[in-house]
Design a protein around this motif. Structure first.
Motif, PDB file in Angstrom:
ATOM      1  N   ARG A   1       1.023  -1.051   0.046  1.00  0.00           N
ATOM      2  CA  ARG A   1      -0.019  -0.089  -0.103  1.00  0.00           C
ATOM      3  C   ARG A   1       0.855   1.290   0.092  1.00  0.00           C
ATOM      4  N   SER A   2       1.816   1.278   0.803  1.00  0.00           N
ATOM      5  CA  SER A   2       2.902   2.208   0.895  1.00  0.00           C
ATOM      6  C   SER A   2       3.924   2.349  -0.626  1.00  0.00           C
ATOM      7  N   SER A   3       4.442   1.234  -0.799  1.00  0.00           N
ATOM      8  CA  SER A   3       5.493   1.440  -1.877  1.00  0.00           C
ATOM      9  C   SER A   3       4.804   1.615  -2.956  1.00  0.00           C
ATOM     10  N   ALA A   4       3.277   1.118  -3.521  1.00  0.00           N
ATOM     11  CA  ALA A   4       2.882   1.544  -4.766  1.00  0.00           C
ATOM     12  C   ALA A   4       1.867   2.503  -4.583  1.00  0.00           C
ATOM     13  N   ALA A   5       1.808   3.392  -3.484  1.00  0.00           N
ATOM     14  CA  ALA A   5       0.959   4.359  -3.198  1.00  0.00           C
ATOM     15  C   ALA A   5       1.109   5.351  -4.527  1.00  0.00           C
ATOM     16  N   LYS A   6      -0.328   5.713  -5.007  1.00  0.00           N
ATOM     17  CA  LYS A   6      -0.388   6.837  -5.896  1.00  0.00           C
ATOM     18  C   LYS A   6      -0.420   8.241  -5.199  1.00  0.00           C
ATOM     19  N   VAL A   7       0.753   8.959  -5.453  1.00  0.00           N
ATOM     20  CA  VAL A   7       0.822  10.242  -4.805  1.00  0.00           C
ATOM     21  C   VAL A   7       0.531  11.367  -5.821  1.00  0.00           C
ATOM     22  N   ASP A   8       0.141  11.236  -6.829  1.00  0.00           N
ATOM     23  CA  ASP A   8      -0.105  12.323  -7.916  1.00  0.00           C
ATOM     24  C   ASP A   8      -1.250  13.171  -7.482  1.00  0.00           C
ATOM     25  N   THR A   9      -1.362  14.401  -7.859  1.00  0.00           N
ATOM     26  CA  THR A   9      -2.418  15.223  -7.283  1.00  0.00           C
ATOM     27  C   THR A   9      -3.731  14.630  -7.455  1.00  0.00           C
ATOM     28  N   LYS A  10      -4.275  13.968  -9.009  1.00  0.00           N
ATOM     29  CA  LYS A  10      -5.292  13.491  -9.061  1.00  0.00           C
ATOM     30  C   LYS A  10      -5.882  12.426  -8.150  1.00  0.00           C
ATOM     31  N   SER A  11      -4.949  11.518  -7.895  1.00  0.00           N
ATOM     32  CA  SER A  11      -5.098  10.255  -7.121  1.00  0.00           C
ATOM     33  C   SER A  11      -5.672  10.858  -5.729  1.00  0.00           C
ATOM     34  N   ILE A  12      -4.666  11.675  -5.198  1.00  0.00           N
ATOM     35  CA  ILE A  12      -4.997  12.140  -3.774  1.00  0.00           C
ATOM     36  C   ILE A  12      -6.201  12.906  -3.660  1.00  0.00           C
ATOM     37  N   GLN A  13      -6.492  13.633  -4.636  1.00  0.00           N
ATOM     38  CA  GLN A  13      -7.862  14.252  -4.589  1.00  0.00           C
ATOM     39  C   GLN A  13      -9.013  13.454  -4.798  1.00  0.00           C
ATOM     40  N   GLU A  14      -8.859  12.412  -5.035  1.00  0.00           N
ATOM     41  CA  GLU A  14      -9.924  11.443  -5.597  1.00  0.00           C
ATOM     42  C   GLU A  14     -10.303  10.366  -4.392  1.00  0.00           C
ATOM     43  N   ARG A  15      -9.369  10.428  -3.546  1.00  0.00           N
ATOM     44  CA  ARG A  15      -9.451   9.296  -2.311  1.00  0.00           C
ATOM     45  C   ARG A  15      -9.621  10.074  -0.847  1.00  0.00           C
ATOM     46  N   PRO A  16     -10.463   9.566  -0.098  1.00  0.00           N
ATOM     47  CA  PRO A  16     -10.579  10.114   1.321  1.00  0.00           C
ATOM     48  C   PRO A  16      -9.209  10.043   2.015  1.00  0.00           C
ATOM     49  N   CYS A  17      -8.919  11.124   3.060  1.00  0.00           N
ATOM     50  CA  CYS A  17      -7.578  11.021   3.506  1.00  0.00           C
ATOM     51  C   CYS A  17      -7.787   9.989   4.697  1.00  0.00           C
TER      52      CYS A  17
ATOM     53  N   ILE B   1      10.448  -0.679  -5.272  1.00  0.00           N
ATOM     54  CA  ILE B   1      10.824  -0.247  -4.102  1.00  0.00           C
ATOM     55  C   ILE B   1      10.727   1.554  -4.398  1.00  0.00           C
ATOM     56  N   SER B   2      10.325   1.917  -3.153  1.00  0.00           N
ATOM     57  CA  SER B   2      10.125   3.505  -3.167  1.00  0.00           C
ATOM     58  C   SER B   2      10.881   3.887  -1.861  1.00  0.00           C
ATOM     59  N   PRO B   3      11.985   4.246  -1.841  1.00  0.00           N
ATOM     60  CA  PRO B   3      12.704   4.361  -0.581  1.00  0.00           C
ATOM     61  C   PRO B   3      12.198   5.662   0.076  1.00  0.00           C
ATOM     62  N   ALA B   4      12.139   5.497   1.444  1.00  0.00           N
ATOM     63  CA  ALA B   4      11.659   6.360   2.514  1.00  0.00           C
ATOM     64  C   ALA B   4      12.660   6.209   3.700  1.00  0.00           C
ATOM     65  N   SER B   5      12.290   6.786   4.910  1.00  0.00           N
ATOM     66  CA  SER B   5      13.168   6.999   6.108  1.00  0.00           C
ATOM     67  C   SER B   5      13.858   5.460   6.399  1.00  0.00           C
ATOM     68  N   VAL B   6      12.880   4.619   6.398  1.00  0.00           N
ATOM     69  CA  VAL B   6      13.439   3.182   6.901  1.00  0.00           C
ATOM     70  C   VAL B   6      14.465   2.702   5.852  1.00  0.00           C
ATOM     71  N   ASP B   7      14.230   2.926   4.658  1.00  0.00           N
ATOM     72  CA  ASP B   7      15.290   2.353   3.874  1.00  0.00           C
ATOM     73  C   ASP B   7      16.618   3.097   4.088  1.00  0.00           C
ATOM     74  N   MET B   8      16.474   4.650   4.196  1.00  0.00           N
ATOM     75  CA  MET B   8      17.658   5.350   4.394  1.00  0.00           C
ATOM     76  C   MET B   8      18.241   4.832   5.566  1.00  0.00           C
ATOM     77  N   GLY B   9      17.647   4.240   6.548  1.00  0.00           N
ATOM     78  CA  GLY B   9      18.119   3.859   7.879  1.00  0.00           C
ATOM     79  C   GLY B   9      18.950   2.551   7.863  1.00  0.00           C
ATOM     80  N   GLY B  10      18.702   1.940   6.610  1.00  0.00           N
ATOM     81  CA  GLY B  10      19.548   0.646   6.285  1.00  0.00           C
ATOM     82  C   GLY B  10      18.264  -0.425   6.319  1.00  0.00           C
ATOM     83  N   VAL B  11      17.093  -0.324   6.187  1.00  0.00           N
ATOM     84  CA  VAL B  11      16.053  -1.636   6.060  1.00  0.00           C
ATOM     85  C   VAL B  11      15.291  -1.337   4.786  1.00  0.00           C
ATOM     86  N   PHE B  12      15.665  -1.978   3.656  1.00  0.00           N
ATOM     87  CA  PHE B  12      14.967  -1.948   2.594  1.00  0.00           C
ATOM     88  C   PHE B  12      13.841  -3.099   2.372  1.00  0.00           C
ATOM     89  N   ILE B  13      12.418  -2.419   2.262  1.00  0.00           N
ATOM     90  CA  ILE B  13      11.351  -3.008   2.274  1.00  0.00           C
ATOM     91  C   ILE B  13      10.799  -3.500   1.015  1.00  0.00           C
TER      92      ILE B  13
END
Length: 313
Positions: A54-70, A262-274
Motif C-alpha cells: 500500500r505504501s510502496s505502490a501508493a499513487k501520490v499524484d495530485t489527481k489520485s490524492i484528490q479522489e481518495r478520502p484522507c 521499491i519506493s525509498p523512504a526513511s526506513v530504507d535510508m536507515g538501512g532496512v529496504f522494504i
C-alpha cells in the motif's frame, strides 16, 4: 501517566481489540529478512513485507490524492483505531507495520506534509517517546499521504544506522557549532548529515538553515526533498538528515524482470529496504541497493560541501 507509557498501553490495547492490527503484527513473525553488505562495509537489511505494498505502490499524484478520502483524518479512520492526544497531534498504532512497535502520528488538522513548521514537534515527540525513533518522509520521499502532515515512529534498534552512528565507523565529526556536534558520513553509499546535542533550539536553528539551503537548491519543489530520523538518548537529541534528489529509482518504473518495486523512504535510508513483492526480495542484490541509493540520495561529497557552506554562514 507519561506519553511513553500511554503509548505502550495503546499498542497493547489495539493488538487485543483490533483484528486487522493484531493479524498484521502477528504476521511480522513470518516476514523474511536477509542482509547485504555494501562497498565500504555498511549493512542493509532487506525485509519481505507484502502488507507494505500500500505504501510502496501508493499513487501520490495530485489527481489520485484528490479522489481518495484522507486515511489520516479522524473522520475517515477505522472505528477500531484509537489514539492518544498529544498537543496538535494524535498518536496512533500503524496497522501495516514494519517495526514490532510502529506508530503513525498525524497532525489533527488536514495540512500539507511540510517539515519546516513542525520540526520542533519532532524533537519534542522524540524526547517524549524515547524508546522510539521518529521519522519524517517528505511528500516526494516516501510519504503515502503527502496531503496530511504526519510523523511515524518505530521502536529503537531496528535500523542499522542507529548502531552505525554509535559505533562511529562511518560518521565523522565535522565541527561543533553552538554546542551541537555536526557529523558528515563517509563510505556509507548515501549522503547523511547528523546533528547531536542537548540544546533543542540550537539544533532547530541548524536544521532551519540546512532546510533553507536545500530549498534554494530545489526551487521548483514545494519542499526540498529529504528524509529525517530523530531520537533522544542519554540526554541528547540525534537528528539524521538525508537530502534527496529523486523520488523513485529507475527500477521502480522498469518492466518485467528489470523491475524492483521499491519506493525509498526513511526506513530504507536507515538501512532496512522494504520489498513488498517476493520476487524483488529474492533477486535484490548489494549492487541493486547501492544503485538505488546513488540515484535517489545526494552524494556524500555533495553533503560535505553543503556542510562547509552551512558552517560558513
Amino acid at each position: 501517566m507519561t506519553t511513553s507509557l500511554k503509548t505502550k498501553k495503546l499498542i497493547q490495547g489495539q493488538l487485543r481489540n483490533w483484528s486487522l492490527a493484531a493479524n498484521n503484527y502477528a504476521g511480522l513473525q513470518k516476514v523474511k529478512t536477509k542482509s547485504v553488505q555494501l562497498d565500504g562495509g555498511s549493512e542493509i537489511k532487506v525485509q519481505f513485507n507484502p502488507e507494505r505494498i500500500r505504501s510502496s505502490a501508493a499513487k501520490v499524484d495530485t489527481k489520485s490524492i484528490q479522489e481518495r478520502p484522507c486515511f489520516l483524518c479522524e473522520k475517515n479512520r477505522p472505528a477500531e483505531q484509537e489514539g492518544i492526544d498529544y498537543g496538535d497531534y494524535t498518536i496512533l498504532i500503524n496497522p501495516f507495520p514494519i517495526f514490532t512497535e510502529h506508530l503513525t502520528i498525524p497532525h489533527k488538522e488536514h495540512t500539507l506534509q511540510l517539515i519546516a513548521p513542525y520540526f520542533p514537534s519532532m524533537l519534542e515527540l522524540a524526547k517524549e517517546l524515547d524508546e522510539f525513533t521518529l521519522f519524517y518522509n517528505g511528500p516526494k520521499c516516501g510519504a503515502s499521504a503527502p496531503d496530511h502532515f504526519h510523523f511515524q515512529a518505530g521502536i529503537k534498534g531496528f535500523m542499522p544506522l542507529e548502531a552505525d552512528f554509535r559505533g562511529k565507523r562511518f560518521a565523522q565529526l565535522h565541527t561543533i557549532h553552538n554546542g551541537v556536534e555536526v557529523f558528515n558520513w563517509a563510505g556509507y553509499n548515501r549522503g547523511v548529515i547528523t546533528f547531536k546535542g542537548s540544546h533543542k533550539e540550537a539544533i532547530e536553528s541548524l536544521f532551519g538553515k540546512l532546510h533553507k539551503m536545500l530549498a534554494d537548491s530545489q526551487p521548483d519543489e514545494v519542499e526540498p526533498m529529504l528524509n529525517v530520523l530523530a531520537y533522544f538518548e542519554e540526554g541528547q537529541y540525534v537528528v539524521h538528515v538525508f537530502p534527496r534528489i529523486l523520488h523513485r529509482p529507475a527500477c521502480y518504473f522498469a518492466e518485467g524482470d528489470e523491475q524492483i518495486l521499491i519506493s525509498p523512504a526513511s526506513v530504507d535510508m536507515g538501512g532496512v529496504f522494504i520489498t513488498p513483492r517476493p520476487e524483488d526480495f529474492e533477486k535484490i542484490s548489494a549492487k541493486d541497493v547501492a544503485n538505488i541509493l546513488k540515484q535517489v540520495c545526494l552524494s556524500e561529497e555533495a553533503c560535505k560541501e553543503l556542510l562547509n557552506k552551512l558552517m560558513a554562514k
